[in-house]
Write an enzyme that holds these catalytic residues in place. Structure first.
Site, short mmCIF file in Angstrom:
data_model
loop_
_atom_site.label_atom_id
_atom_site.label_comp_id
_atom_site.label_asym_id
_atom_site.label_seq_id
_atom_site.Cartn_x
_atom_site.Cartn_y
_atom_site.Cartn_z
N CYS A 70 0.86 -1.17 0.00
CA CYS A 70 0.00 0.00 0.00
C CYS A 70 0.91 1.23 0.00
O CYS A 70 1.82 1.33 0.83
CB CYS A 70 -0.90 0.00 1.23
SG CYS A 70 -1.86 1.53 1.40
N ASP A 114 -0.21 -5.90 0.31
CA ASP A 114 -1.46 -6.21 -0.38
C ASP A 114 -1.22 -7.50 -1.16
O ASP A 114 -0.12 -7.72 -1.70
CB ASP A 114 -1.84 -5.09 -1.35
CG ASP A 114 -2.34 -3.85 -0.64
OD1 ASP A 114 -3.08 -4.00 0.35
OD2 ASP A 114 -2.00 -2.74 -1.07
#
Length: 154
Positions: free
Chosen positions: A52, A59
């Site tokens: 992120c 992620d």
């Protein structure tokens, strides 16, 4: 790799470190042995990771890349290293997904390409990103990407 058409490959058959970023990654290609034929090539990367850009938290995504080649095929080790280079790269889901598609288009000039980025939830919301370019040639069989929509515990 004795054939001269593969002589320019720099990663296949070599010890190759994971690139530090997508910009540093080298996506290699090889000649399509059947450029007169329309057919589908599929790569599945079920353990894709990036960061992120705001929090630095990881992620995770399941990527499915489908393409109908023209003159070039992507060399699979270089694709694996390119996808792995996102591991320490900060970008939103949409940017990662579309950047992958655009890099493949720039490198291969396929007849058709589709990228499905099936992102796992962060903040309680899964985000799926789909990118497509070109027109699917008539008669090419394109199976479903096989990734069910996220259901959580529902």
């Amino acid at each position: 790799m004795s054939e001269s058409i593969y002589a320019g490959l720099t990663q296949l058959g070599q010890k190759t470190e994971l690139p530090t970023s997508p910009e540093a990654a080298v996506l290699e290609r090889v000649p399509n042995p059947h450029p007169d034929q329309n057919y589908l090539v599929r790569f599945t990367a079920p353990e894709f990771t990036s960061l992120c850009p705001m929090t630095g938290q990881p992620d995770f995504a399941h990527f499915v890349i489908d393409y109908v080649p023209d003159q070039w095929l992507v060399e699979s080790k270089s694709l694996k290293l390119y996808l792995g280079s996102f591991r320490n790269h900060g970008a939103f889901h949409e940017a990662c997904s579309v950047d992958i598609g655009k890099k493949l288009i720039d490198n291969l000039q396929p007849r058709w390409l589709r990228v499905g980025g099936y992102w796992y939830p962060r903040g309680g919301i899964p985000i799926d990103v789909f990118f497509q370019a070109g027109t699917l040639p008539e008669g090419v069989w394109v199976p479903d990407q096989g990734v069910p929509p996220y259901r959580g515990r529902g």
